[in-house]
Design a protein around this motif. Structure first.
Motif, short mmCIF file in Angstrom:
data_model
loop_
_atom_site.label_atom_id
_atom_site.label_comp_id
_atom_site.label_asym_id
_atom_site.label_seq_id
_atom_site.Cartn_x
_atom_site.Cartn_y
_atom_site.Cartn_z
N UNK A 155 13.42 5.89 -11.77
CA UNK A 155 13.88 5.83 -10.38
C UNK A 155 14.71 4.55 -10.16
N UNK A 156 14.27 3.46 -10.77
CA UNK A 156 15.01 2.20 -10.61
C UNK A 156 16.43 2.31 -11.17
N UNK A 157 16.62 3.23 -12.09
CA UNK A 157 17.98 3.42 -12.62
C UNK A 157 18.77 4.47 -11.83
N UNK A 158 18.25 4.85 -10.69
CA UNK A 158 19.01 5.71 -9.80
C UNK A 158 18.80 7.19 -10.01
N UNK A 159 17.83 7.58 -10.85
CA UNK A 159 17.58 9.00 -11.06
C UNK A 159 16.43 9.48 -10.19
N UNK A 160 16.50 10.75 -9.84
CA UNK A 160 15.42 11.31 -9.04
C UNK A 160 14.36 11.93 -9.95
N UNK A 161 13.10 11.92 -9.51
CA UNK A 161 12.03 12.51 -10.33
C UNK A 161 12.30 13.96 -10.72
N UNK A 162 12.99 14.71 -9.84
CA UNK A 162 13.26 16.11 -10.17
C UNK A 162 14.08 16.22 -11.45
N UNK B 98 20.28 -7.71 -3.78
CA UNK B 98 19.63 -6.73 -2.91
C UNK B 98 20.56 -5.54 -2.68
N UNK B 99 21.82 -5.85 -2.39
CA UNK B 99 22.79 -4.77 -2.17
C UNK B 99 22.87 -3.86 -3.42
N UNK B 100 22.99 -4.49 -4.60
CA UNK B 100 23.17 -3.70 -5.83
C UNK B 100 21.94 -2.88 -6.18
N UNK B 101 20.77 -3.49 -5.97
CA UNK B 101 19.58 -2.72 -6.37
C UNK B 101 19.39 -1.54 -5.41
N UNK B 102 19.72 -1.73 -4.14
CA UNK B 102 19.63 -0.58 -3.21
C UNK B 102 20.65 0.49 -3.59
N UNK B 103 21.82 0.04 -3.99
CA UNK B 103 22.85 1.02 -4.35
C UNK B 103 22.41 1.83 -5.57
N UNK B 104 21.78 1.14 -6.53
CA UNK B 104 21.29 1.85 -7.72
C UNK B 104 20.24 2.89 -7.33
N UNK B 105 19.58 2.65 -6.20
CA UNK B 105 18.55 3.59 -5.75
C UNK B 105 19.10 4.60 -4.74
N UNK B 106 20.42 4.60 -4.55
CA UNK B 106 21.03 5.65 -3.72
C UNK B 106 21.26 5.25 -2.28
N UNK B 107 21.20 3.94 -1.98
CA UNK B 107 21.40 3.50 -0.59
C UNK B 107 22.57 2.52 -0.53
#
Ligand code: AMP
Ligand code: ZN
Length: 473
Positions: free
Chosen positions: A284-291, A450-459
């Motif tokens: 998830x931290x790498x921007x992928x969804x569990x599905x 903070x900006x980058x880590x949120x972006x990696x998580x889809x925000x």
């Protein structure tokens, strides 16, 4: 349904003994750390088995999956953390439940913990039965199973009796096939370890007795219908489970044994002891969804090794997007009439899908059937007049995909993910506030982080004169 049975090394017809309810036990997580995606390959595969038995074959499930909350590993880890065993394992049980929900696992009927009193008593009772039947001996306060007293010992792992070492014994919970020895049922108390005394003297259970005792206590007398786990559990764990349950009761423990092959990383089994693990959180931290992870985990047949990579995760994500786009397209079909040839085509796909699943859970084959239907129906909708697929056809196709997904469990999961913000809103707000403060303090590195880590998580964060807002990527 045909299912490969490790006990006979053949594919057999599976029907529960009473024709209705499947009594199934699967070995759960040893809760000394967060489960890794290799563990979840096994749990997700067994979830697909459960779903197929329930939704496709129409059986009622009585499915037990335990938590191993006392063994060498949990005790060592809790001691290192300086926390009581119960508090330590509580954390990882909660993490496991969260991960299971995120990966769309159906809740099972029972999740017993080894250290609950009723279970410990059942273990002690089983050891007493084994003693009465002459299968045990004691040494320095511990009780052992004497494998020489059970001629069938080794039938699951197909051990060569020549290689067994009568009289020699082993105290550790895990050991190799070459090391088939008398194993421990109840370990004498050691300084600083948790200890219970319900009749075998002060001490704690060995790992193997936990599962045999909990399975029969909760599911009732053997044989149970199915027992499952990862392939590494065949020896010694499942061999010893059989020895205990059958030694104690005199009848068969489980009719079918189902084992899931390894998930590998760089040609090695993913395992905590090798240190080559990813958890769901890492994914998830790498921007992928569990599905997308669930899709990867089911996309290779459960009896074949699966090599994990972020490339296949990205491909799985794209496949899922194609699927959800297709469903979206069907939802937009509002006019037009029914076409009998489409109804017949859909019916054929449903039957083929069911056949693939009933053939030892051929999920890759079933996905092939699903995507073939998707391609053909997309092509029909692409036709110029647009009338080849009418609203009643689209409804039938959607129904078929719903049916497929009861077994696969990926599309519904993706829908849930899409309905929820990619990061909990409170967490986003806290991070926005922290970033604002960081910028005031001229800590621009932290603000960017903070900006980058949120972006990696889809925000995505958007700054404006009136403040910072967020939107989905
Ligand atoms: P444990 O917590 O070690 O008892 O493991 C929980 C489950 O995960 C067991 O059924 C193991 O067989 C399974 N398992 C462990 N590592 C892997 C792996 N790399 N691939 C597939 N299953 C695994
Ligand atoms: Zn077990």
């Amino acid at each position: 349904m045909r299912l490969f049975n490790t006990l006979t090394r053949t594919e057999e017809d599976f029907v529960p003994a009473d024709g209705r309810t499947v009594r199934m036990y699967t070995c759960g997580l040893t809760v000394y750390a967060r489960g890794h995606i290799g563990n979840f390959r096994t749990f997700v595969s067994l979830d697909v088995l459960r779903r197929a038995l329930r939704h496709q074959e129409g059986y009622t499930m009585h499915h037990v999956m335990n938590f191993t909350d006392v063994d060498d590993k949990t005790i060592n880890a809790s001691q290192q953390a300086g926390v009581s065993l119960r508090d330590y394992t509580d954390r990882y049980i909660q993490a496991f439940r969260d991960d299971c929900a995120a990966l769309g696992l159906e809740p099972v009927e029972s999740n017993p913990r080894a250290t609950d009193e009723a279970n410990l008593r059942a273990m002690v009772e089983m050891i007493a039965q084994l003693k009465a039947r002459g299968h045990t001996y004691e040494s320095e306060g511990s009780t052992y199973f004497r494998i020489a007293t059970l001629p069938e010992y080794g039938k699951l792992a197909r051990l060569d009796h020549e290689g067994m070492q009568p009289g020699a014994r082993v105290d550790s919970d895990t050991y190799d096939k070459q090391d088939a020895r008398d194993f421990v049922l109840w370990k004498a108390t050691k300084e600083g370890e948790p200890t219970w005394d319900y009749g075998c003297g002060p001490g704690r259970p060995g790992w193997h007795i936990e599962c045999s005792a909990m399975a029969l206590r909760i599911l009732g007398d053997g044989p149970i219908d199915i027992h499952g786990g990862g392939i590494d559990l065949i020896f010694p764990h499942h061999e010893n489970e059989i020895a205990q349950a059958e030694g104690a009761t005199g009848h068969q423990f489980a009719r079918f044994w189902v084992h899931v092959e390894f998930l590998n990383l760089n040609h090695e089994k993913m395992s905590k002891s090798l240190g080559n693990v990813y958890t769901l959180q890492d994914i998830v931290d790498r921007g992928f969804r569990p599905s997308a992870l669930r899709y990867v985990l089911i996309s290779v047949h459960y009896r074949k090794q699966l090599t994990f990579s972020f490339e296949i995760l990205a491909q799985a994500d794209a496949a899922l997007t194609r699927l959800t786009d297709f469903i979206g397209r069907l939802e937009r079909v509002t006019g037009g009439e029914a076409h009998p040839e489409i109804a017949a085509r859909v019916e054929r796909a449903r039957a083929e899908f069911r056949r693939k699943i009933a053939s030892d859970l051929n999920v890759p084959g079933a996905l092939g059937v699903l995507f073939e239907l998707l391609r053909e129906m997309n092509a029909a909708m692409d036709q110029e007049d647009g009338g080849a697929v009418g609203a009643p056809d689209a409804a039938l196709i959607r129904e078929a995909f719903e049916e497929f997904d009861q077994v696969l469990g990926v599309m519904a999961l993706r829908r849930i993910e899409e309905a929820a913000p990619p990061v909990p809103e409170e967490e986003i707000q806290t991070l926005i506030d922290e970033r604002r403060q960081a910028r005031r303090d001229r800590k621009f590195g932290r603000a960017d982080e903070i900006r980058n880590s949120l972006e990696a998580r889809g925000v995505i964060l958007e700054d404006s004169p009136t403040g910072t807002r967020w939107k989905r990527k």
